[in-house]
Design a protein around this motif. Structure first.
Motif, PDB file in Angstrom:
ATOM      1  N   VAL A   1       0.833  -1.197   0.000  1.00 50.21           N
ATOM      2  CA  VAL A   1       0.000   0.000   0.000  1.00 50.21           C
ATOM      3  C   VAL A   1       0.870   1.251   0.000  1.00 50.21           C
ATOM      4  CG1 VAL A   1      -1.737   1.322   1.263  1.00 50.21           C
ATOM      5  CG2 VAL A   1      -1.925  -1.169   1.132  1.00 50.21           C
ATOM      6  N   THR A   2       1.912   1.224   0.824  1.00 44.42           N
ATOM      7  CA  THR A   2       2.827   2.369   0.894  1.00 44.42           C
ATOM      8  C   THR A   2       3.519   2.587  -0.441  1.00 44.42           C
ATOM      9  OG1 THR A   2       3.210   1.931   3.240  1.00 44.42           O
ATOM     10  CG2 THR A   2       4.814   3.331   2.103  1.00 44.42           C
ATOM     11  N   ARG A   3       3.991   1.492  -1.051  1.00 45.21           N
ATOM     12  CA  ARG A   3       4.664   1.602  -2.346  1.00 45.21           C
ATOM     13  C   ARG A   3       3.711   2.099  -3.421  1.00 45.21           C
ATOM     14  NH1 ARG A   3       7.501  -3.138  -0.538  1.00 45.21           N
ATOM     15  NH2 ARG A   3       5.918  -4.488  -1.456  1.00 45.21           N
ATOM     16  N   PHE A   4       2.473   1.620  -3.375  1.00 47.14           N
ATOM     17  CA  PHE A   4       1.481   2.033  -4.370  1.00 47.14           C
ATOM     18  C   PHE A   4       1.181   3.522  -4.242  1.00 47.14           C
ATOM     19  CE2 PHE A   4      -2.990   2.643  -5.671  1.00 47.14           C
ATOM     20  CZ  PHE A   4      -2.867   2.293  -7.009  1.00 47.14           C
ATOM     21  N   MET A   5       1.052   4.011  -3.016  1.00 43.91           N
ATOM     22  CA  MET A   5       0.764   5.427  -2.805  1.00 43.91           C
ATOM     23  C   MET A   5       1.904   6.303  -3.321  1.00 43.91           C
ATOM     24  SD  MET A   5      -2.239   5.796  -1.737  1.00 43.91           S
ATOM     25  CE  MET A   5      -2.101   7.558  -1.480  1.00 43.91           C
ATOM     26  N   CYS A   6       3.133   5.830  -3.194  1.00 44.17           N
ATOM     27  CA  CYS A   6       4.277   6.587  -3.724  1.00 44.17           C
ATOM     28  C   CYS A   6       4.170   6.702  -5.241  1.00 44.17           C
ATOM     29  CB  CYS A   6       5.587   5.900  -3.344  1.00 44.17           C
ATOM     30  SG  CYS A   6       5.992   6.030  -1.592  1.00 44.17           S
ATOM     31  N   SER A   7       3.735   5.632  -5.890  1.00 46.92           N
ATOM     32  CA  SER A   7       3.566   5.647  -7.350  1.00 46.92           C
ATOM     33  C   SER A   7       2.434   6.577  -7.749  1.00 46.92           C
ATOM     34  CB  SER A   7       3.290   4.234  -7.862  1.00 46.92           C
ATOM     35  OG  SER A   7       4.369   3.374  -7.623  1.00 46.92           O
ATOM     36  N   VAL A   8       1.334   6.529  -6.993  1.00 45.37           N
ATOM     37  CA  VAL A   8       0.168   7.368  -7.290  1.00 45.37           C
ATOM     38  C   VAL A   8       0.530   8.847  -7.237  1.00 45.37           C
ATOM     39  CG1 VAL A   8      -2.047   8.129  -6.337  1.00 45.37           C
ATOM     40  CG2 VAL A   8      -1.603   5.691  -6.652  1.00 45.37           C
ATOM     41  N   ARG A   9       1.314   9.231  -6.251  1.00 43.69           N
ATOM     42  CA  ARG A   9       1.682  10.644  -6.099  1.00 43.69           C
ATOM     43  C   ARG A   9       2.533  11.153  -7.266  1.00 43.69           C
ATOM     44  NH1 ARG A   9       2.744   8.749  -0.638  1.00 43.69           N
ATOM     45  NH2 ARG A   9       0.962   9.275   0.698  1.00 43.69           N
ATOM     46  N   LYS A  10       3.203  10.248  -7.953  1.00 44.67           N
ATOM     47  CA  LYS A  10       4.028  10.636  -9.099  1.00 44.67           C
ATOM     48  C   LYS A  10       3.196  10.988 -10.322  1.00 44.67           C
ATOM     49  CE  LYS A  10       7.481   8.048 -10.234  1.00 44.67           C
ATOM     50  NZ  LYS A  10       8.279   6.812 -10.498  1.00 44.67           N
ATOM     51  N   TYR A  11       1.989  10.408 -10.396  1.00 48.39           N
ATOM     52  CA  TYR A  11       1.180  10.577 -11.605  1.00 48.39           C
ATOM     53  C   TYR A  11      -0.172  11.206 -11.251  1.00 48.39           C
ATOM     54  CZ  TYR A  11       4.525   7.172 -13.444  1.00 48.39           C
ATOM     55  OH  TYR A  11       5.663   6.517 -13.818  1.00 48.39           O
ATOM     56  N   THR A  12      -0.174  12.443 -10.875  1.00 44.17           N
ATOM     57  CA  THR A  12      -1.432  13.086 -10.483  1.00 44.17           C
ATOM     58  C   THR A  12      -2.319  13.405 -11.688  1.00 44.17           C
ATOM     59  OG1 THR A  12      -0.265  15.202 -10.478  1.00 44.17           O
ATOM     60  CG2 THR A  12      -0.512  14.069  -8.359  1.00 44.17           C
ATOM     61  N   GLU A  13      -1.718  13.691 -12.819  1.00 44.64           N
ATOM     62  CA  GLU A  13      -2.501  13.982 -14.018  1.00 44.64           C
ATOM     63  C   GLU A  13      -1.868  13.259 -15.214  1.00 44.64           C
ATOM     64  OE1 GLU A  13      -2.976  18.129 -14.703  1.00 44.64           O
ATOM     65  OE2 GLU A  13      -3.813  18.523 -12.709  1.00 44.64           O
ATOM     66  N   ILE A  14      -2.666  12.493 -15.930  1.00 46.14           N
ATOM     67  CA  ILE A  14      -2.150  11.775 -17.091  1.00 46.14           C
ATOM     68  C   ILE A  14      -3.076  12.002 -18.284  1.00 46.14           C
ATOM     69  CG2 ILE A  14      -0.976   9.980 -15.760  1.00 46.14           C
ATOM     70  CD1 ILE A  14      -3.349   8.151 -16.318  1.00 46.14           C
ATOM     71  N   THR A  15      -2.489  12.037 -19.457  1.00 43.50           N
ATOM     72  CA  THR A  15      -3.272  12.222 -20.688  1.00 43.50           C
ATOM     73  C   THR A  15      -3.124  11.043 -21.642  1.00 43.50           C
ATOM     74  OG1 THR A  15      -1.419  13.427 -21.681  1.00 43.50           O
ATOM     75  CG2 THR A  15      -3.117  14.725 -20.554  1.00 43.50           C
ATOM     76  N   GLU A  16      -2.131  10.177 -21.353  1.00 43.57           N
ATOM     77  CA  GLU A  16      -1.917   9.007 -22.198  1.00 43.57           C
ATOM     78  C   GLU A  16      -1.254   7.895 -21.390  1.00 43.57           C
ATOM     79  OE1 GLU A  16       0.849   9.735 -25.320  1.00 43.57           O
ATOM     80  OE2 GLU A  16       2.323  10.710 -24.007  1.00 43.57           O
ATOM     81  N   LEU A  17      -1.364   6.673 -21.929  1.00 41.98           N
ATOM     82  CA  LEU A  17      -0.736   5.536 -21.269  1.00 41.98           C
ATOM     83  C   LEU A  17       0.690   5.393 -21.781  1.00 41.98           C
ATOM     84  CD1 LEU A  17      -3.581   2.842 -21.446  1.00 41.98           C
ATOM     85  CD2 LEU A  17      -2.952   4.273 -19.500  1.00 41.98           C
ATOM     86  N   THR A  18       1.633   5.479 -20.883  1.00 41.61           N
ATOM     87  CA  THR A  18       3.032   5.287 -21.254  1.00 41.61           C
ATOM     88  C   THR A  18       3.512   3.950 -20.689  1.00 41.61           C
ATOM     89  OG1 THR A  18       3.874   6.353 -19.258  1.00 41.61           O
ATOM     90  CG2 THR A  18       3.417   7.769 -21.170  1.00 41.61           C
ATOM     91  N   PRO A  19       4.528   3.342 -21.291  1.00 39.18           N
ATOM     92  CA  PRO A  19       5.058   2.069 -20.765  1.00 39.18           C
ATOM     93  C   PRO A  19       5.481   2.181 -19.303  1.00 39.18           C
ATOM     94  CG  PRO A  19       5.906   2.464 -22.973  1.00 39.18           C
ATOM     95  CD  PRO A  19       5.168   3.706 -22.573  1.00 39.18           C
ATOM     96  N   GLU A  20       6.095   3.292 -18.936  1.00 35.72           N
ATOM     97  CA  GLU A  20       6.539   3.493 -17.559  1.00 35.72           C
ATOM     98  C   GLU A  20       5.354   3.517 -16.596  1.00 35.72           C
ATOM     99  OE1 GLU A  20       8.961   6.764 -14.813  1.00 35.72           O
ATOM    100  OE2 GLU A  20       8.257   7.307 -16.814  1.00 35.72           O
ATOM    101  N   LEU A  21       4.315   4.253 -16.957  1.00 32.41           N
ATOM    102  CA  LEU A  21       3.118   4.349 -16.121  1.00 32.41           C
ATOM    103  C   LEU A  21       2.455   2.981 -15.945  1.00 32.41           C
ATOM    104  CD1 LEU A  21       0.725   5.890 -14.766  1.00 32.41           C
ATOM    105  CD2 LEU A  21      -0.215   6.197 -17.060  1.00 32.41           C
ATOM    106  N   VAL A  22       2.286   2.275 -17.053  1.00 30.27           N
ATOM    107  CA  VAL A  22       1.626   0.965 -17.011  1.00 30.27           C
ATOM    108  C   VAL A  22       2.419  -0.017 -16.156  1.00 30.27           C
ATOM    109  CG1 VAL A  22       0.974  -1.048 -18.398  1.00 30.27           C
ATOM    110  CG2 VAL A  22       0.423   1.257 -19.203  1.00 30.27           C
TER     111      VAL A  22
END
Length: 227
Positions: A162-183
């Motif tokens: 959960v902690t690791r997931f929240m760290c990832s979520v905070r990095k991507y607050t706004e997205i307009t497309e799916l990137t390999p890194e994001l996925v």
């Protein structure tokens, strides 16, 4: 797109199918269906465009909610994670207990067989045949028990996810497309159900699973809606 897509019925991976004409759209198809196993599974066919749109819009909704209501979002994720964890722990603990009991029972059975052989109540040929069968079952159970212990150990560490997931979520607050890194960082898998007609309209359910935390159910008007 780098998405890992599975069919909902048999958990088989879905293949990306390239198109032969300009008019066709690329699509995913169940691997079992493609391997001539049509009797066991349906195609679950869905366009790459539809899957991408679903994942992107749901990611945008989840990330927007996390940004605006972080504490509530964190509570939702923790609750969902703990619920799935409890279910998994109960099931695997029960299976492990049953495997351990059977392993002990097989020890006694093999010992009794040996005593019968020594006393002359069992021929050498019969002893070898029966003991090999029980020993094979015992080996398989021990391998399964080892695997279950490893899984239980991993499951008990999942609170860190959960902690690791929240760290990832905070990095991507706004997205307009799916990137390999994001996925790769946020999406675990996409599960596609077979399409069906509801009130005359073709409907196909898709489930989105996030790395480390599984599905996330947000408080929306339609309580059946799941990301």
């Amino acid at each position: 797109m780098c998405l890992i897509v599975y069919c909902a019925d048999y958990g088989q991976k879905m293949y990306l199918c390239r198109c032969t004409t300009m008019k066709q759209k690329e699509y995913f198809n169940c691997s079992s269906y493609r391997k001539k196993k049509k009797a066991t599974c349906t195609s679950h066919q869905i366009t790459v465009e539809a899957v991408g749109h679903f994942v992107l819009t749901n990611l945008q909704r989840v990330l927007a909610f996390a940004k605006d209501y972080e504490q509530e979002f964190l509570e939702i994720v923790r609750n969902e994670n703990e619920k799935e964890l409890r279910k998994k722990l109960q099931s695997q603990t029960r299976e492990l207990e049953e495997a351990d009991k059977r392993i002990q029972a097989l020890d006694r059975i093999i010992q009794n067989l040996y005593e019968d052989k020594v006393c002359g109540n069992l021929s050498d040929e019969r002893f070898v045949k029966m003991s090999q069968s029980f020993e094979q079952e015992q080996r398989e159970l021990k391998e399964r028990a080892y695997f279950l212990r490893q899984e239980l150990s991993k499951a008990k560490e999942q609170s860190d996810n959960v902690t690791r997931f929240m760290c990832s979520v905070r990095k991507y607050t706004e997205i307009t497309e799916l990137t390999p890194e994001l996925v790769r960082e946020i999406v675990q898998k996409v599960v596609v159900h077979q399409a069906e007609k509801i009130n005359g309209r073709r409907t196909q359910r898709i489930d989105l699973y996030f790395n480390g935390v599984g599905q996330i159910c947000l408080p929306v008007q339609d309580k059946r809606e799941t990301a």
